[in-house]
Scaffold this motif. Structure first.
Motif, mmCIF file in Angstrom:
data_model
loop_
_atom_site.group_PDB
_atom_site.id
_atom_site.type_symbol
_atom_site.label_atom_id
_atom_site.label_comp_id
_atom_site.label_asym_id
_atom_site.label_seq_id
_atom_site.Cartn_x
_atom_site.Cartn_y
_atom_site.Cartn_z
ATOM 1 N N GLU A 191 0.829 -1.204 0.000
ATOM 2 C CA GLU A 191 0.000 0.000 0.000
ATOM 3 C C GLU A 191 0.865 1.257 0.000
ATOM 4 N N HIS A 192 1.988 1.179 0.689
ATOM 5 C CA HIS A 192 2.925 2.304 0.676
ATOM 6 C C HIS A 192 3.395 2.577 -0.741
ATOM 7 N N LEU A 193 3.760 1.533 -1.485
ATOM 8 C CA LEU A 193 4.212 1.703 -2.863
ATOM 9 C C LEU A 193 3.103 2.243 -3.750
ATOM 10 N N ALA A 194 1.867 1.849 -3.475
ATOM 11 C CA ALA A 194 0.750 2.368 -4.265
ATOM 12 C C ALA A 194 0.597 3.878 -4.072
ATOM 13 N N LEU A 195 0.812 4.343 -2.844
ATOM 14 C CA LEU A 195 0.761 5.780 -2.586
ATOM 15 C C LEU A 195 1.904 6.501 -3.281
ATOM 16 N N VAL A 196 3.104 5.889 -3.220
ATOM 17 C CA VAL A 196 4.292 6.502 -3.826
ATOM 18 C C VAL A 196 4.129 6.645 -5.328
ATOM 19 N N THR A 197 3.755 5.556 -5.990
ATOM 20 C CA THR A 197 3.723 5.565 -7.454
ATOM 21 C C THR A 197 2.470 6.213 -8.014
ATOM 22 N N GLY A 198 1.502 6.489 -7.159
ATOM 23 C CA GLY A 198 0.275 7.111 -7.633
ATOM 24 C C GLY A 198 0.164 8.579 -7.327
ATOM 25 N N GLY A 199 1.269 9.190 -6.894
ATOM 26 C CA GLY A 199 1.265 10.619 -6.639
ATOM 27 C C GLY A 199 0.592 11.023 -5.345
ATOM 28 N N ARG A 200 0.344 10.055 -4.447
ATOM 29 C CA ARG A 200 -0.383 10.363 -3.205
ATOM 30 C C ARG A 200 0.543 10.421 -1.995
ATOM 31 N N ARG A 201 1.778 10.728 -2.235
ATOM 32 C CA ARG A 201 2.732 10.991 -1.168
ATOM 33 C C ARG A 201 3.479 12.270 -1.490
ATOM 34 N N HIS A 202 3.806 13.037 -0.467
ATOM 35 C CA HIS A 202 4.646 14.223 -0.628
ATOM 36 C C HIS A 202 5.814 14.062 0.310
ATOM 37 N N VAL A 203 6.987 13.795 -0.254
ATOM 38 C CA VAL A 203 8.189 13.579 0.535
ATOM 39 C C VAL A 203 8.991 14.879 0.605
ATOM 40 N N MET A 204 9.611 15.111 1.752
ATOM 41 C CA MET A 204 10.558 16.218 1.875
ATOM 42 C C MET A 204 11.912 15.612 2.199
ATOM 43 N N MET A 205 12.802 15.619 1.205
ATOM 44 C CA MET A 205 14.108 14.989 1.307
ATOM 45 C C MET A 205 15.195 16.009 1.629
ATOM 46 N N GLY A 206 16.361 15.490 1.929
ATOM 47 C CA GLY A 206 17.543 16.324 2.031
ATOM 48 C C GLY A 206 18.251 16.398 0.688
ATOM 49 N N ALA A 207 19.305 17.187 0.617
ATOM 50 C CA ALA A 207 20.068 17.325 -0.627
ATOM 51 C C ALA A 207 21.510 17.671 -0.283
ATOM 52 N N SER A 208 22.444 16.859 -0.770
ATOM 53 C CA SER A 208 23.861 17.212 -0.655
ATOM 54 C C SER A 208 24.222 18.282 -1.675
ATOM 55 N N GLN A 209 23.530 18.237 -2.833
ATOM 56 C CA GLN A 209 23.609 19.282 -3.844
ATOM 57 C C GLN A 209 22.220 19.444 -4.465
ATOM 58 N N ILE A 210 21.892 20.671 -4.856
ATOM 59 C CA ILE A 210 20.677 20.931 -5.614
ATOM 60 C C ILE A 210 20.970 22.084 -6.563
ATOM 61 N N ASP A 211 20.438 22.011 -7.792
ATOM 62 C CA ASP A 211 20.747 23.055 -8.762
ATOM 63 C C ASP A 211 19.516 23.882 -9.127
ATOM 64 N N ARG A 212 19.696 24.802 -10.053
ATOM 65 C CA ARG A 212 18.665 25.792 -10.362
ATOM 66 C C ARG A 212 17.374 25.163 -10.886
ATOM 67 N N HIS A 213 17.422 23.941 -11.448
ATOM 68 C CA HIS A 213 16.209 23.296 -11.951
ATOM 69 C C HIS A 213 15.686 22.212 -11.020
ATOM 70 N N GLY A 214 16.265 22.124 -9.821
ATOM 71 C CA GLY A 214 15.750 21.193 -8.839
ATOM 72 C C GLY A 214 16.319 19.800 -8.915
ATOM 73 N N ASN A 215 17.389 19.598 -9.695
ATOM 74 C CA ASN A 215 18.071 18.308 -9.658
ATOM 75 C C ASN A 215 18.793 18.174 -8.321
ATOM 76 N N GLN A 216 18.688 16.999 -7.714
ATOM 77 C CA GLN A 216 19.263 16.763 -6.391
ATOM 78 C C GLN A 216 20.299 15.647 -6.464
#
Length: 238
Positions: free
Chosen positions: A71-96
């Motif tokens: 069920e967790h994977l169903a939420l992930v792959t169906g756009g029904r999760r909003h994750v807030m991750m960390g980033a060691s690097q992030i650029d102007r277009h949001g690549n992490q």
């Protein structure tokens, strides 16, 4: 009551889940976790919180439901999760980047690895939390794309980067070419400070607002209910 820098960061993270409805919040880090629980207790009462394993939990951590992996994977792959991750690097277009520093074949530093970043970013909304804003993190081009930015996400149905929160301010991609924009400054921070700490020129609106003030009720929840031990100050000095 005067809010501290870490509390403004909590508010900025919480706003990522405003009026989100019944979706799974996956915050990574102390400040985003407090923010997600604050959102649940205030303006996003239908938000789902998880213990990171198999349970849905209330803001105090007590179980309120069962979330098997399928069920967790169903939420992930169906756009029904909003994750807030960390980033060691992030650029102007949001690549992490959380994998390595330097060339992938012979990196200067090995980091966490790609892990679930591609799946996260292509299949559900992903925001980012950066507790120490610097040119080492906010770079012109990431050394390796782990989390997918707007310039690599053509055709991805659920790809969206609602916001990047740092200890200096809040950033979004509400520009014609999805370049990173300074959306708000935390009180006490200047535009010049942001520019000096960023390895590219973020888009600057004519007037940059300040991150909104927490209400007295929100401050009471943060200080007395959600984080009385002030763990938030471990990530952002007050």
């Amino acid at each position: 009551m005067t809010a501290t820098r870490s509390e403004y960061c909590v508010i900025a993270c919480a706003e990522a889940w405003r009026d989100a409805g019944e979706i799974l919040a996956s915050p990574m880090g102390l400040v985003p976790s407090i923010g997600a629980r604050l959102a649940r207790l205030t303006f996003s009462p239908d938000l789902l919180l998880t213990d990171g394993e198999a349970l849905l939990v209330r803001p105090d951590g007590t179980p309120e439901g069962w979330l098997p992996y399928r069920e967790h994977l169903a939420l992930v792959t169906g756009g029904r999760r909003h994750v807030m991750m960390g980033a060691s690097q992030i650029d102007r277009h949001g690549n992490q980047n959380i994998s390595c520093i330097g060339d992938w074949a012979r990196p200067k530093r090995q980091l966490l690895g790609v892990r679930g970043a591609p799946v996260n970013t292509l299949n559900n909304p992903t925001s980012y939390w950066v507790p120490k804003h610097s040119r080492r993190v906010f770079v012109e081009k990431v050394d390796m794309v782990c989390g997918v930015g707007y310039d690599h996400a053509a055709g991805a149905r659920f790809h969206r980067i609602p916001r990047v929160v740092s200890d200096l301010g809040v950033f979004d991609f509400e520009t014609p070419d999805h370049s990173m924009r300074l959306a708000s400054l935390h009180p006490g921070v200047t535009v010049e400070q942001v520019r000096e700490a960023t390895g590219f020129d973020p888009v600057l609106p004519d007037e940059v607002p300040y991150t909104r003030e927490p209400t007295a009720h929100e401050l009471k929840l943060i200080r007395e209910v959600l984080d009385p031990a002030r763990t938030r100050a471990r990530e952002v000095g007050d």
